[in-house]
Design an enzyme around this catalytic site. Structure first.
Site, PDB file in Angstrom:
ATOM      1  N   HIS A  65      -8.944   8.853 -18.471  1.00 52.50           N
ATOM      2  CA  HIS A  65      -8.307   8.026 -19.508  1.00 52.50           C
ATOM      3  C   HIS A  65      -7.377   8.888 -20.376  1.00 52.50           C
ATOM      4  O   HIS A  65      -6.280   8.464 -20.749  1.00 52.50           O
ATOM      5  CB  HIS A  65      -9.362   7.422 -20.436  1.00 52.50           C
ATOM      6  N   GLY A 125      -3.980   3.663 -14.357  1.00 47.43           N
ATOM      7  CA  GLY A 125      -4.331   4.784 -13.491  1.00 47.43           C
ATOM      8  C   GLY A 125      -4.306   4.420 -12.015  1.00 47.43           C
ATOM      9  O   GLY A 125      -4.700   3.315 -11.626  1.00 47.43           O
ATOM     10  N   LYS A 183      -6.285   5.576 -10.021  1.00 51.11           N
ATOM     11  CA  LYS A 183      -7.698   5.440  -9.646  1.00 51.11           C
ATOM     12  C   LYS A 183      -7.988   4.001  -9.194  1.00 51.11           C
ATOM     13  O   LYS A 183      -8.710   3.767  -8.239  1.00 51.11           O
ATOM     14  CB  LYS A 183      -8.556   5.827 -10.858  1.00 51.11           C
TER      15      LYS A 183
HETATM   16  P1  AMP Z   1     -11.354   1.549 -17.245  1.00 49.60           P
HETATM   17  O1  AMP Z   1     -11.789   1.982 -18.611  1.00 49.60           O
HETATM   18  O2  AMP Z   1     -12.238   2.043 -16.158  1.00 49.60           O
HETATM   19  O3  AMP Z   1     -11.049   0.076 -17.176  1.00 49.60           O
HETATM   20  O4  AMP Z   1      -9.978   2.274 -16.972  1.00 49.60           O
HETATM   21  C1  AMP Z   1      -8.908   2.179 -17.871  1.00 49.60           C
HETATM   22  C2  AMP Z   1      -7.684   2.800 -17.250  1.00 49.60           C
HETATM   23  O5  AMP Z   1      -7.962   4.165 -16.934  1.00 49.60           O
HETATM   24  C3  AMP Z   1      -7.281   2.138 -15.928  1.00 49.60           C
HETATM   25  O6  AMP Z   1      -5.859   2.050 -15.861  1.00 49.60           O
HETATM   26  C4  AMP Z   1      -7.830   3.081 -14.889  1.00 49.60           C
HETATM   27  O7  AMP Z   1      -7.129   3.053 -13.655  1.00 49.60           O
HETATM   28  C5  AMP Z   1      -7.635   4.414 -15.590  1.00 49.60           C
HETATM   29  N1  AMP Z   1      -8.545   5.425 -15.028  1.00 49.60           N
HETATM   30  C6  AMP Z   1      -9.898   5.356 -14.925  1.00 49.60           C
HETATM   31  N2  AMP Z   1     -10.381   6.447 -14.292  1.00 49.60           N
HETATM   32  C7  AMP Z   1      -9.307   7.217 -13.971  1.00 49.60           C
HETATM   33  C8  AMP Z   1      -9.132   8.462 -13.285  1.00 49.60           C
HETATM   34  N3  AMP Z   1     -10.159   9.139 -12.788  1.00 49.60           N
HETATM   35  N4  AMP Z   1      -7.880   8.935 -13.130  1.00 49.60           N
HETATM   36  C9  AMP Z   1      -6.806   8.249 -13.614  1.00 49.60           C
HETATM   37  N5  AMP Z   1      -6.904   7.082 -14.281  1.00 49.60           N
HETATM   38  C10 AMP Z   1      -8.127   6.560 -14.448  1.00 49.60           C
END
Ligand code: AMP
Length: 284
Positions: free
Chosen positions: A37, A147, A149
């Site tokens: 993040h 991300g 990811k």
């Molecule tokens: P989340 O809190 O899991 O909904 O993720 C929020 C944002 O962070 C989303 O755009 C995800 O794709 C990004 N994100 C989560 N984990 C990673 C990672 N390991 N590398 C890059 N971006 C990430």
């Protein structure tokens, strides 16, 4: 850094920033922040002058038997990390603020959201596209960072932004890994030590496959054969594969060869953690 929890205050602050000539960037998250993040925040800072991180565990993107209640939360630590990283504002509404009454209007992307995670999590992307629209309307950004990811999510949100003419630039930031290769995720918290070790098979297999394909050493293997091999390796390590999909990186349509830019995306359970990982294959 300030913390805002109402849509009205968020809109008003964002409008003030824009009237002062600043470019507003947003990084939508569900909190329990990690370096993945934080790399999105760094990217947002490069592309804007005022960075908002949204922290909202969105109930409408979880299925009835999924982990909405158990999803890890730690607002205090999240705000410390945001402050250290130079975030200007955290927007952290509660569920009542985001969904004050039964919502009957939804945003649905009808193609890219169908395969991969869309198959095993019906309704998930409808929740994502709808909440991101609401977060866009609350934060009024010029640029938003997501991300790699969550490669499918990024593709769906790019398409939504294009289709619905949101005046927002979408940036997709690279996938960030732990030192041993595991893709960083808030859900890694669910892994026991043993599961975490075994889960390394996912990133290891994807990395090896990418290297072999790009160096030409397995150039005769078909996408189906490669998907079957990855599935086997994850299963042998004790994982339960949800999918291994080999698709065109832009359209997310299945491919029959590796001539274009190809996404290999994996979703697999280790214990109760559903882990996602992916690599992009580019063969010259
Ligand atoms: P989340 O809190 O899991 O909904 O993720 C929020 C944002 O962070 C989303 O755009 C995800 O794709 C990004 N994100 C989560 N984990 C990673 C990672 N390991 N590398 C890059 N971006 C990430």
């Amino acid at each position: 850094m300030n913390i805002i929890d109402t849509i009205r205050d968020m809109q008003s602050l964002s409008n003030t920033q824009k009237r002062s000539g600043r470019r507003v960037g947003v990084v939508p998250t569900m909190g329990f922040l990690h370096e993945g993040h934080l790399s999105l925040i760094d990217m947002a800072k490069k592309h804007s002058d005022f960075v908002i991180v949204t922290i909202f565990v969105n109930p409408t993107q979880f299925g009835p038997n999924e982990d909405f209640d158990q999803y890890p939360r730690n607002f205090e630590n999240d705000s410390k990390l945001c402050e250290q990283r130079g975030v200007d504002t955290i927007f952290a509404p509660n569920v009542k603020e985001m969904y004050p009454e039964k919502q009957t209007t939804w945003v649905v992307e009808e193609k890219l959201s169908q395969g991969l995670c869309g198959k095993s999590r019906p309704g998930h992307f409808k929740g994502v596209t709808s909440v991101v629209t609401k977060l866009f309307n609350a934060t009024l950004p010029d640029v938003a960072v997501f991300g790699q990811k969550d490669a499918q999510q990024a593709a769906v949100l790019k398409k939504m932004t294009l289709d619905l003419n949101f005046p927002i630039e979408i940036i997709v930031a690279p996938l960030v890994r732990e030192a041993d290769g595991l893709a960083m995720s808030s859900r890694n918290k669910y892994l026991t030590d043993d599961e975490r070790k075994r889960a390394l098979v996912i990133s290891r297999t994807l990395k090896e496959t990418k290297e072999q394909l790009e160096s030409g050493s397995i150039s005769s293997a078909s996408p189906n054969e490669i998907a079957a091999k990855i599935t086997d390796q994850i299963t042998q390590a004790g994982g339960k594969v949800d999918y291994v999909e080999i698709v065109d990186n832009a359209t997310l349509d299945p491919v029959t060869d590796f001539s274009g830019e190809t996404l290999i995306a994996v979703a697999a359970y280790f214990g109760k953690a559903r882990l996602l990982d992916n690599v992009v294959i580019k063969i010259n």
